[in-house]
Design a protein around this motif. Structure first.
Motif, PDB file in Angstrom:
ATOM      1  N   ASP A  57      50.790  27.605  37.279  1.00  0.00           N
ATOM      2  CA  ASP A  57      51.586  26.987  36.216  1.00  0.00           C
ATOM      3  C   ASP A  57      50.755  26.309  35.132  1.00  0.00           C
ATOM      4  O   ASP A  57      51.309  25.862  34.134  1.00  0.00           O
ATOM      5  CB  ASP A  57      52.577  25.980  36.807  1.00  0.00           C
ATOM      6  N   LEU A  58      49.463  26.281  35.286  1.00  0.00           N
ATOM      7  CA  LEU A  58      48.599  25.651  34.286  1.00  0.00           C
ATOM      8  C   LEU A  58      47.566  26.649  33.765  1.00  0.00           C
ATOM      9  O   LEU A  58      47.754  27.268  32.733  1.00  0.00           O
ATOM     10  CB  LEU A  58      47.939  24.397  34.881  1.00  0.00           C
ATOM     11  N   ALA A  59      46.463  26.796  34.467  1.00  0.00           N
ATOM     12  CA  ALA A  59      45.365  27.638  33.983  1.00  0.00           C
ATOM     13  C   ALA A  59      45.767  29.101  33.848  1.00  0.00           C
ATOM     14  O   ALA A  59      45.379  29.765  32.880  1.00  0.00           O
ATOM     15  CB  ALA A  59      44.156  27.498  34.906  1.00  0.00           C
ATOM     16  N   ILE A  60      46.543  29.616  34.787  1.00  0.00           N
ATOM     17  CA  ILE A  60      46.934  31.029  34.707  1.00  0.00           C
ATOM     18  C   ILE A  60      47.916  31.244  33.566  1.00  0.00           C
ATOM     19  O   ILE A  60      47.773  32.186  32.776  1.00  0.00           O
ATOM     20  CB  ILE A  60      47.505  31.525  36.050  1.00  0.00           C
ATOM     21  N   GLU A  61      48.910  30.385  33.446  1.00  0.00           N
ATOM     22  CA  GLU A  61      49.846  30.519  32.316  1.00  0.00           C
ATOM     23  C   GLU A  61      49.103  30.441  30.992  1.00  0.00           C
ATOM     24  O   GLU A  61      49.365  31.232  30.081  1.00  0.00           O
ATOM     25  CB  GLU A  61      50.936  29.440  32.364  1.00  0.00           C
ATOM     26  N   SER A  62      48.179  29.496  30.870  1.00  0.00           N
ATOM     27  CA  SER A  62      47.439  29.341  29.607  1.00  0.00           C
ATOM     28  C   SER A  62      46.598  30.571  29.298  1.00  0.00           C
ATOM     29  O   SER A  62      46.600  31.063  28.169  1.00  0.00           O
ATOM     30  CB  SER A  62      46.544  28.103  29.665  1.00  0.00           C
ATOM     31  N   ALA A  63      45.879  31.066  30.297  1.00  0.00           N
ATOM     32  CA  ALA A  63      45.038  32.248  30.084  1.00  0.00           C
ATOM     33  C   ALA A  63      45.889  33.474  29.777  1.00  0.00           C
ATOM     34  O   ALA A  63      45.519  34.293  28.923  1.00  0.00           O
ATOM     35  CB  ALA A  63      44.157  32.498  31.301  1.00  0.00           C
ATOM     36  N   ALA A  64      47.018  33.608  30.454  1.00  0.00           N
ATOM     37  CA  ALA A  64      47.900  34.759  30.209  1.00  0.00           C
ATOM     38  C   ALA A  64      48.439  34.726  28.784  1.00  0.00           C
ATOM     39  O   ALA A  64      48.431  35.747  28.080  1.00  0.00           O
ATOM     40  CB  ALA A  64      49.051  34.765  31.212  1.00  0.00           C
ATOM     41  N   ARG A  65      48.877  33.582  28.343  1.00  0.00           N
ATOM     42  CA  ARG A  65      49.415  33.456  26.984  1.00  0.00           C
ATOM     43  C   ARG A  65      48.318  33.711  25.949  1.00  0.00           C
ATOM     44  O   ARG A  65      48.526  34.447  24.982  1.00  0.00           O
ATOM     45  CB  ARG A  65      50.019  32.076  26.774  1.00  0.00           C
TER      46      ARG A  65
ATOM     47  N   SER B 274      56.545  29.828  37.357  1.00  0.00           N
ATOM     48  CA  SER B 274      55.575  30.376  36.398  1.00  0.00           C
ATOM     49  C   SER B 274      55.555  31.895  36.420  1.00  0.00           C
ATOM     50  O   SER B 274      55.470  32.533  35.375  1.00  0.00           O
ATOM     51  CB  SER B 274      54.171  29.843  36.696  1.00  0.00           C
ATOM     52  N   LEU B 275      55.632  32.465  37.601  1.00  0.00           N
ATOM     53  CA  LEU B 275      55.633  33.926  37.691  1.00  0.00           C
ATOM     54  C   LEU B 275      56.827  34.530  36.970  1.00  0.00           C
ATOM     55  O   LEU B 275      56.696  35.569  36.325  1.00  0.00           O
ATOM     56  CB  LEU B 275      55.593  34.375  39.151  1.00  0.00           C
ATOM     57  N   ILE B 276      57.966  33.874  37.055  1.00  0.00           N
ATOM     58  CA  ILE B 276      59.150  34.355  36.336  1.00  0.00           C
ATOM     59  C   ILE B 276      58.896  34.315  34.835  1.00  0.00           C
ATOM     60  O   ILE B 276      59.168  35.286  34.120  1.00  0.00           O
ATOM     61  CB  ILE B 276      60.398  33.528  36.714  1.00  0.00           C
ATOM     62  N   THR B 277      58.363  33.220  34.346  1.00  0.00           N
ATOM     63  CA  THR B 277      58.057  33.093  32.927  1.00  0.00           C
ATOM     64  C   THR B 277      57.022  34.124  32.490  1.00  0.00           C
ATOM     65  O   THR B 277      57.164  34.762  31.440  1.00  0.00           O
ATOM     66  CB  THR B 277      57.544  31.670  32.614  1.00  0.00           C
ATOM     67  N   LEU B 278      55.988  34.295  33.287  1.00  0.00           N
ATOM     68  CA  LEU B 278      54.889  35.197  32.924  1.00  0.00           C
ATOM     69  C   LEU B 278      55.290  36.664  32.907  1.00  0.00           C
ATOM     70  O   LEU B 278      54.613  37.478  32.285  1.00  0.00           O
ATOM     71  CB  LEU B 278      53.700  34.966  33.859  1.00  0.00           C
ATOM     72  N   GLN B 279      56.392  37.029  33.558  1.00  0.00           N
ATOM     73  CA  GLN B 279      56.858  38.410  33.507  1.00  0.00           C
ATOM     74  C   GLN B 279      57.149  38.859  32.082  1.00  0.00           C
ATOM     75  O   GLN B 279      57.106  40.055  31.784  1.00  0.00           O
ATOM     76  CB  GLN B 279      58.116  38.586  34.352  1.00  0.00           C
ATOM     77  N   LYS B 280      57.399  37.916  31.198  1.00  0.00           N
ATOM     78  CA  LYS B 280      57.715  38.244  29.805  1.00  0.00           C
ATOM     79  C   LYS B 280      56.492  38.736  29.032  1.00  0.00           C
ATOM     80  O   LYS B 280      56.644  39.406  28.011  1.00  0.00           O
ATOM     81  CB  LYS B 280      58.302  37.025  29.106  1.00  0.00           C
ATOM     82  N   ILE B 281      55.291  38.409  29.513  1.00  0.00           N
ATOM     83  CA  ILE B 281      54.083  38.802  28.782  1.00  0.00           C
ATOM     84  C   ILE B 281      53.089  39.588  29.629  1.00  0.00           C
ATOM     85  O   ILE B 281      52.041  39.982  29.136  1.00  0.00           O
ATOM     86  CB  ILE B 281      53.373  37.582  28.152  1.00  0.00           C
ATOM     87  N   SER B 282      53.411  39.796  30.880  1.00  0.00           N
ATOM     88  CA  SER B 282      52.462  40.545  31.718  1.00  0.00           C
ATOM     89  C   SER B 282      53.150  41.689  32.435  1.00  0.00           C
ATOM     90  O   SER B 282      54.344  41.822  32.410  1.00  0.00           O
ATOM     91  CB  SER B 282      51.801  39.615  32.736  1.00  0.00           C
TER      92      SER B 282
END
Length: 186
Positions: A143-151, A178-186
């Motif tokens: 929810d922090l470093a991975i989300e930031s790097a993914a974005r 976070s995984l749910i949110t990140l599905q939008k960009i990964s």
């Protein structure tokens, strides 16, 4: 995980002793418990070996601050107490990578001073110099470093793959949201 794409790199973020090893100053946040429960480090080690067997680059990123904490963001709700508790100090055991998933001698290690692996580092230039167009992310915290790097990776036009079972958070709820949110960009 699906087939590893050509022109890909694995980026392992913040798997440092301070967060994922017994005696780390930040393990009380829940990271060590999550990592142990989900065997995250073993999964990361297997993923690293898959990349290495295909001669694809593996990069290691860690957050750390110099001994005098000159670049430390004292007003940060996330990093603000690091100086007070002498946490995340460069050259100390706490900022060494966890023993299970140490970088190989020929693998690049990058130091970051903020949440994102891209912020004020040479990560993007290194990826481009290696012809990388797809980044696979593994790290702490989802929810922090991975989300930031993914974005940030997405906004720099990299294809982003978050390897969910190679990421860890303070708890399952933070990780899954976070995984749910990140599905939008990964």
């Amino acid at each position: 995980m699906q087939q590893i794409q050509p022109n890909a790199a694995l980026i392992c973020i913040d798997f440092v002793n301070e967060m994922v090893s017994q005696g780390g100053k930040l393990t009380g946040k829940g990271y060590l418990t999550f990592v142990e429960k989900n065997q995250t480090l073993n999964r990361v080690k297997e993923l690293q070996e898959k990349f290495r067997s295909k001669s694809l680059p593996v990069f290691h990123v860690r957050v750390s601050f110099s001994e005098n904490y000159i670049e430390h963001p004292s007003n940060s709700p996330l990093f603000g107490k690091a100086k007070e508790f002498k946490a995340l100090q460069s050259g100390a055991w706490g900022t060494e990578f966890a023993e299970t998933i140490q970088p190989k001698a020929d693998e690049k290690s990058i130091v970051k001073r903020r949440v994102s692996a891209f912020y004020a580092t040479d990560l993007e230039a290194t990826l481009r110099a290696n012809g990388v167009n797809t980044i696979y992310l593994a790290g702490v915290a989802t929810d922090l470093a991975i989300e930031s790097a993914a974005r940030d990776g997405h906004d720099r036009d990299f294809n982003v793959v978050v390897v969910s079972d190679c990421c860890a958070a303070a708890n399952d709820d933070d990780h899954n949201k976070s995984l749910i949110t990140l599905q939008k960009i990964s």
